[in-house]
Design a protein around this motif. Structure first.
Motif, PDB file in Angstrom:
ATOM      1  N   GLU A 185      14.378 -22.690   4.484  1.00 54.91           N
ATOM      2  CA  GLU A 185      12.950 -22.612   4.778  1.00 54.91           C
ATOM      3  C   GLU A 185      12.191 -23.662   3.970  1.00 54.91           C
ATOM      4  OE1 GLU A 185      10.947 -18.859   5.236  1.00 54.91           O
ATOM      5  OE2 GLU A 185      12.848 -17.756   5.129  1.00 54.91           O
ATOM      6  N   VAL A 186      11.125 -24.182   4.560  1.00 53.74           N
ATOM      7  CA  VAL A 186      10.334 -25.211   3.910  1.00 53.74           C
ATOM      8  C   VAL A 186       8.870 -25.039   4.297  1.00 53.74           C
ATOM      9  CG1 VAL A 186      10.839 -26.824   5.800  1.00 53.74           C
ATOM     10  CG2 VAL A 186      10.064 -27.704   3.585  1.00 53.74           C
ATOM     11  N   THR A 187       7.989 -25.251   3.336  1.00 47.49           N
ATOM     12  CA  THR A 187       6.552 -25.227   3.600  1.00 47.49           C
ATOM     13  C   THR A 187       5.915 -26.472   2.995  1.00 47.49           C
ATOM     14  OG1 THR A 187       6.021 -24.031   1.560  1.00 47.49           O
ATOM     15  CG2 THR A 187       6.480 -22.705   3.527  1.00 47.49           C
ATOM     16  N   GLY A 188       4.740 -26.822   3.499  1.00 49.35           N
ATOM     17  CA  GLY A 188       4.026 -27.975   2.951  1.00 49.35           C
ATOM     18  C   GLY A 188       2.820 -28.328   3.788  1.00 49.35           C
ATOM     19  N   LEU A 189       2.374 -29.573   3.684  1.00 50.14           N
ATOM     20  CA  LEU A 189       1.223 -30.019   4.443  1.00 50.14           C
ATOM     21  C   LEU A 189       1.491 -31.386   5.046  1.00 50.14           C
ATOM     22  CD1 LEU A 189      -1.679 -31.369   2.244  1.00 50.14           C
ATOM     23  CD2 LEU A 189       0.557 -30.918   1.291  1.00 50.14           C
ATOM     24  N   LEU A 190       0.790 -31.665   6.138  1.00 48.51           N
ATOM     25  CA  LEU A 190       0.935 -32.933   6.832  1.00 48.51           C
ATOM     26  C   LEU A 190       0.043 -33.964   6.169  1.00 48.51           C
ATOM     27  CD1 LEU A 190       0.860 -31.693  10.534  1.00 48.51           C
ATOM     28  CD2 LEU A 190       2.766 -31.750   8.914  1.00 48.51           C
ATOM     29  N   ALA A 191       0.617 -35.116   5.819  1.00 49.08           N
ATOM     30  CA  ALA A 191      -0.123 -36.166   5.114  1.00 49.08           C
ATOM     31  C   ALA A 191      -0.325 -37.374   6.015  1.00 49.08           C
ATOM     32  CB  ALA A 191       0.637 -36.577   3.848  1.00 49.08           C
ATOM     33  N   TYR A 192      -1.517 -37.954   5.920  1.00 45.45           N
ATOM     34  CA  TYR A 192      -1.858 -39.226   6.583  1.00 45.45           C
ATOM     35  C   TYR A 192      -1.726 -39.154   8.111  1.00 45.45           C
ATOM     36  CZ  TYR A 192      -1.009 -40.619   1.746  1.00 45.45           C
ATOM     37  OH  TYR A 192      -1.016 -40.696   0.378  1.00 45.45           O
ATOM     38  N   THR A 193      -1.887 -37.974   8.684  1.00 44.25           N
ATOM     39  CA  THR A 193      -1.828 -37.835  10.137  1.00 44.25           C
ATOM     40  C   THR A 193      -3.204 -37.921  10.781  1.00 44.25           C
ATOM     41  OG1 THR A 193      -2.034 -35.430  10.064  1.00 44.25           O
ATOM     42  CG2 THR A 193       0.202 -36.362   9.978  1.00 44.25           C
ATOM     43  N   GLY A 194      -4.255 -37.635  10.027  1.00 39.51           N
ATOM     44  CA  GLY A 194      -5.601 -37.583  10.584  1.00 39.51           C
ATOM     45  C   GLY A 194      -5.941 -36.241  11.197  1.00 39.51           C
ATOM     46  N   LEU A 195      -5.006 -35.275  11.206  1.00 32.18           N
ATOM     47  CA  LEU A 195      -5.310 -33.946  11.721  1.00 32.18           C
ATOM     48  C   LEU A 195      -6.271 -33.230  10.779  1.00 32.18           C
ATOM     49  CD1 LEU A 195      -1.796 -32.702  12.909  1.00 32.18           C
ATOM     50  CD2 LEU A 195      -3.630 -33.684  14.303  1.00 32.18           C
ATOM     51  N   GLU A 196      -7.079 -32.335  11.340  1.00 34.46           N
ATOM     52  CA  GLU A 196      -8.064 -31.608  10.552  1.00 34.46           C
ATOM     53  C   GLU A 196      -7.413 -30.451   9.796  1.00 34.46           C
ATOM     54  OE1 GLU A 196     -11.213 -32.386  10.151  1.00 34.46           O
ATOM     55  OE2 GLU A 196     -11.178 -34.089  11.524  1.00 34.46           O
ATOM     56  N   ASP A 197      -7.936 -30.202   8.604  1.00 36.11           N
ATOM     57  CA  ASP A 197      -7.476 -29.071   7.796  1.00 36.11           C
ATOM     58  C   ASP A 197      -8.274 -27.839   8.213  1.00 36.11           C
ATOM     59  OD1 ASP A 197      -6.308 -27.433   5.956  1.00 36.11           O
ATOM     60  OD2 ASP A 197      -7.271 -28.340   4.203  1.00 36.11           O
ATOM     61  N   ASP A 198      -7.905 -27.272   9.371  1.00 32.00           N
ATOM     62  CA  ASP A 198      -8.643 -26.141   9.923  1.00 32.00           C
ATOM     63  C   ASP A 198      -7.663 -25.088  10.418  1.00 32.00           C
ATOM     64  OD1 ASP A 198      -7.623 -27.215  12.265  1.00 32.00           O
ATOM     65  OD2 ASP A 198      -9.512 -28.152  12.864  1.00 32.00           O
ATOM     66  N   ASP A 199      -8.111 -24.221  11.316  1.00 34.76           N
ATOM     67  CA  ASP A 199      -7.245 -23.146  11.807  1.00 34.76           C
ATOM     68  C   ASP A 199      -6.543 -23.486  13.115  1.00 34.76           C
ATOM     69  OD1 ASP A 199      -7.868 -21.484   9.666  1.00 34.76           O
ATOM     70  OD2 ASP A 199      -9.647 -20.662  10.649  1.00 34.76           O
ATOM     71  N   SER A 200      -6.664 -24.730  13.558  1.00 33.65           N
ATOM     72  CA  SER A 200      -6.020 -25.123  14.818  1.00 33.65           C
ATOM     73  C   SER A 200      -4.506 -25.034  14.692  1.00 33.65           C
ATOM     74  CB  SER A 200      -6.423 -26.545  15.200  1.00 33.65           C
ATOM     75  OG  SER A 200      -7.825 -26.652  15.357  1.00 33.65           O
ATOM     76  N   ARG A 201      -3.870 -24.548  15.730  1.00 32.47           N
ATOM     77  CA  ARG A 201      -2.403 -24.473  15.756  1.00 32.47           C
ATOM     78  C   ARG A 201      -1.843 -25.605  16.605  1.00 32.47           C
ATOM     79  NH1 ARG A 201       0.203 -20.125  13.656  1.00 32.47           N
ATOM     80  NH2 ARG A 201      -1.115 -18.420  12.902  1.00 32.47           N
ATOM     81  N   HIS A 202      -0.736 -26.173  16.145  1.00 29.79           N
ATOM     82  CA  HIS A 202      -0.101 -27.286  16.845  1.00 29.79           C
ATOM     83  C   HIS A 202       1.356 -26.935  17.089  1.00 29.79           C
ATOM     84  CE1 HIS A 202      -3.611 -29.732  15.644  1.00 29.79           C
ATOM     85  NE2 HIS A 202      -3.469 -29.149  14.468  1.00 29.79           N
TER      86      HIS A 202
END
Length: 264
Positions: free
Chosen positions: A144-161
């Motif tokens: 298992e792995v968790t983290g955040l997307l960097a330098y993608t330009g996606l918004e830090d909101d509740d949108s699911r992708h």
């Protein structure tokens, strides 16, 4: 001329913002010199101007027009042909700031820091969309792995992708994939270790993880770059797992990319 950096930060707009403690004004002709540590290439910025004696000064230097390349750049002050390293008492490090900085799309990432000897320097790295790892573990037969997307330009909101975690074994072209969860820029993914062994049962070797996210044109490398730990392959060691008698462990490359090593 006594000058010490008390606060240093590269802003979200790639502006080097400095607060200086000084014992005399920065006279006209004073330059900030940035010198590439490996090549010796220099960039000069005029910063001095006539003014009254003061105990502190602030500077704002736009970095993009200087065409700095990737690597380490040491900072100097130059006046009347003489130069001296620019001392700093600010470590120039904030995980929260680095997370916010990585939300924008960039090709270069600028970071100010204090060297081990107490001087101001810049670290410049090539930047592109990536999956920044914050935690990894083995449990219940899964990686298992968790983290955040960097330098993608996606918004830090509740949108699911929609997203998929893949593990690739280049030597044999084996692949394992599993659905991942991406909300805003936060991700969580898990893959069965039994599936990994079954995909390439007779081979020990290294698997390369990547995250494919809807709306991001290329698969994202998994690794850890938004911190101050250099040489993770030597310094970071995670618990391993044994599945059907086969040792499985996560590790890092020399470029701080995450890998999964099976057997060996």
């Amino acid at each position: 001329m006594g000058v010490v950096v008390t606060d240093a930060e590269v802003t979200l707009a790639d502006i080097l913002s400095l607060r200086l403690a000084i014992d005399e004004p920065l006279e006209a002709g004073t330059e900030l010199v940035l010198r590439h540590r490996a090549t010796g290439v220099e960039r000069h910025v005029l910063i001095g101007s006539p003014g009254a004696r003061a105990q502190e000064a602030t500077l704002a230097v736009s970095l993009a027009p200087l065409e700095l390349t990737a690597g380490r750049w040491d900072a100097y002050l130059r006046r009347d042909g003489a130069r001296s390293r620019l001392r700093s008492i600010d470590p120039g490090f904030s995980l929260d700031h680095l997370d916010a900085y990585a939300l924008c799309q960039r090709t270069l990432a600028y970071r100010s820091y204090r060297t081990r000897n107490g001087y101001l320097a810049l670290k410049i790295s090539e930047a592109g969309p990536a999956a920044e790892v914050r935690a990894i573990w083995f449990r219940e037969g899964r990686f298992e792995v968790t983290g955040l997307l960097a330098y993608t330009g996606l918004e830090d909101d509740d949108s699911r992708h929609e997203a998929v975690l893949t593990l690739d074994r280049r030597m044999t072209a084996a692949r394992v994939s599993a659905t991942a969860t991406v909300q805003g820029v936060r991700f969580h993914a898990a893959v069965s270790l039994v599936d990994v062994l079954a995909a390439d049962p007779d081979e020990a070797g290294t698997w390369e993880p990547a995250l494919e996210v809807a709306g991001v044109p290329t698969p994202l490398r998994l690794g850890t770059w938004l911190d101050d730990v250099d040489g993770k392959r030597r310094r970071l060691h995670y618990p391993s797992a044994v599945v059907d008698g086969v040792l499985i462990r996560p590790c890092y490359t020399a470029d701080d990319e995450l890998r999964i090593e099976v057997g060996g």
